[in-house]
Write an enzyme that holds these catalytic residues in place. Structure first.
Site, PDB file in Angstrom:
ATOM      1  N   ARG A 197      -4.164  -6.627  -6.885  1.00 20.42           N
ATOM      2  CA  ARG A 197      -5.258  -6.291  -5.574  1.00 20.42           C
ATOM      3  C   ARG A 197      -5.889  -7.333  -6.347  1.00 20.42           C
ATOM      4  O   ARG A 197      -6.224  -7.401  -7.330  1.00 20.42           O
ATOM      5  CB  ARG A 197      -5.188  -4.353  -5.610  1.00 20.42           C
ATOM      6  N   ARG A 311       0.551  -9.330  -3.474  1.00 23.46           N
ATOM      7  CA  ARG A 311       1.217  -8.410  -3.676  1.00 23.46           C
ATOM      8  C   ARG A 311       2.422  -8.407  -3.033  1.00 23.46           C
ATOM      9  O   ARG A 311       3.644  -8.066  -3.749  1.00 23.46           O
ATOM     10  CB  ARG A 311       0.241  -7.568  -3.462  1.00 23.46           C
TER      11      ARG A 311
END
Length: 371
Positions: A197, A311
């Site tokens: 992240r 991601r």
């Protein structure tokens, strides 16, 4: 001797004091008391402060104080936020309703004494604003923006090509910033290669890059220790170790070049951060976002794609590489497999290959599928 709860009205509302605006004074004391109650539960300021701002927004919108709020006021507030040029998503509306409900639940808890304060001073008491009949129902597992999706392999390559082209272009124009654009390109590649992240990436230190004795071919970059993973409310950041996978082994050369050649030219001194700025500070999450947007625009990719889509791409591509679901879940730090599944968006080509493999095992080599 009776010990008062941290958010008790008697601790935050001065007794025997005449206020020029008693209603405003009580409202401010309520917010202070709620902040204390949440702090006692070890919630962080990053959770508490937005909640307090939401309560302020509701008070400003209605022009009323919590002991005057009615269900119609809450409904009007949510309806207002759903209108206009930037309407809130369903999941956001639900989170707002939950936050307001938690605040009113605090006020209605007899242990904190706010019911008596309101009844004595204003002749009114707080009531629940949202209930089963007027709140957003949780009917589906995932309510995120459907435009957020994994990038294809070609899109990932286009993004990286655009990021790699920036340093030469800036240098050719005689502008400053060549080193930071080289850094930004390396960050985007690392985000994809490890599925991190933005905040996790920002908080990485040099010591978080470690060897993996089971994969000595990756040298000092066999694994990445994420020490500031996304935490549950009231809990410490979650830690996890992300292993470098063979399909992403190109990240070893990227990190080696950054650490041994580019980073030293920024004169970071003893700063521990992996990603540093020209002013010898830690790169902020916002800077990583901006790097993605700049590369995305240069590559001509869909404007709905954001940094978090890398991601999604990492999870999807690991799955297509054939890694077990549990391994992927551990790599990205999800507590539940269902969360990892939400991020996944495997291609039709992968699904057809999987189907073809299964059917060949059952029906023989002569079976084939047309995409």
């Amino acid at each position: 001797m009776v010990t008062e709860a941290p958010g008790s009205s008697r601790l935050v509302l001065a007794a025997n004091v005449v206020h020029l605006d008693p209603a405003k004074a009580v409202f401010e004391a309520m917010r202070e008391g709620w902040a204390r109650q949440q702090s006692a539960r070890f919630l962080r300021s990053t959770t508490i402060d937005p909640r307090l701002r939401l309560i302020e927004r509701l008070e400003e919108f209605t022009g009323l104080y919590p002991w005057q709020w009615m269900p119609a006021d809450g409904e009007a507030f949510i309806a207002h936020l759903r209108s206009g040029s930037s309407p809130i998503q369903m999941s956001t509306a639900r989170s707002y309703e939950v936050t307001i409900g938690l605040f009113l639940e605090y006020l209605l808890d007899a242990r904190y004494g706010w019911i008596e304060v309101c009844a004595e001073r204003f002749g009114e008491v707080p009531q629940e604003v949202f209930h089963e009949g007027n709140s957003v129902l949780h009917t589906v597992e995932y309510e995120g923006d459907p435009r957020r999706r994994p990038l294809t392999y070609d899109e990932v390559q286009a993004l990286f090509d655009a990021a790699d082209a920036r340093p030469a272009r800036i240098k050719g124009q005689g502008r400053k910033g060549v080193l930071t654009t080289l850094r930004d390109a390396a960050i985007l590649k690392a985000v994809y290669a490890f599925g991190t992240r933005r905040t996790e990436s920002s908080r990485l230190d040099l010591v978080d890059l470690r060897r993996n004795r089971k994969a000595p071919q990756f040298g000092a970059y066999g694994s990445l220790m994420v020490r500031y993973g996304k935490s549950s409310k009231g809990a410490s950041p979650k830690r996890r170790t992300v292993l470098t996978v063979p399909e992403m082994d190109w990240i070893v050369d990227i990190l080696t070049e950054w650490i041994t050649e580019i980073r030293p030219r920024l004169s970071p001194g003893r700063h521990p951060a992996l990603w540093v700025t020209e002013r010898v500070g830690r790169v902020a999450p916002r800077t990583i976002n901006e790097a993605f947007v700049t590369a995305r625009e240069a590559a001509g990719l869909d404007e709905d794609l954001d940094l978090h889509c890398l991601r999604h791409s990492y999870i999807t591509h690991l799955t297509e590489f054939g890694y077990p679901a549990r391994f992927v879940q551990e790599q990205v730090g999800h507590s539940h497999a269902s969360t990892t599944a939400i991020y996944m968006g495997v291609s039709n080509e992968y699904r057809n290959q999987l189907l073809e493999t299964v059917m060949k095992n059952r029906l023989g080599e002569d079976w084939s599928v047309t995409a």
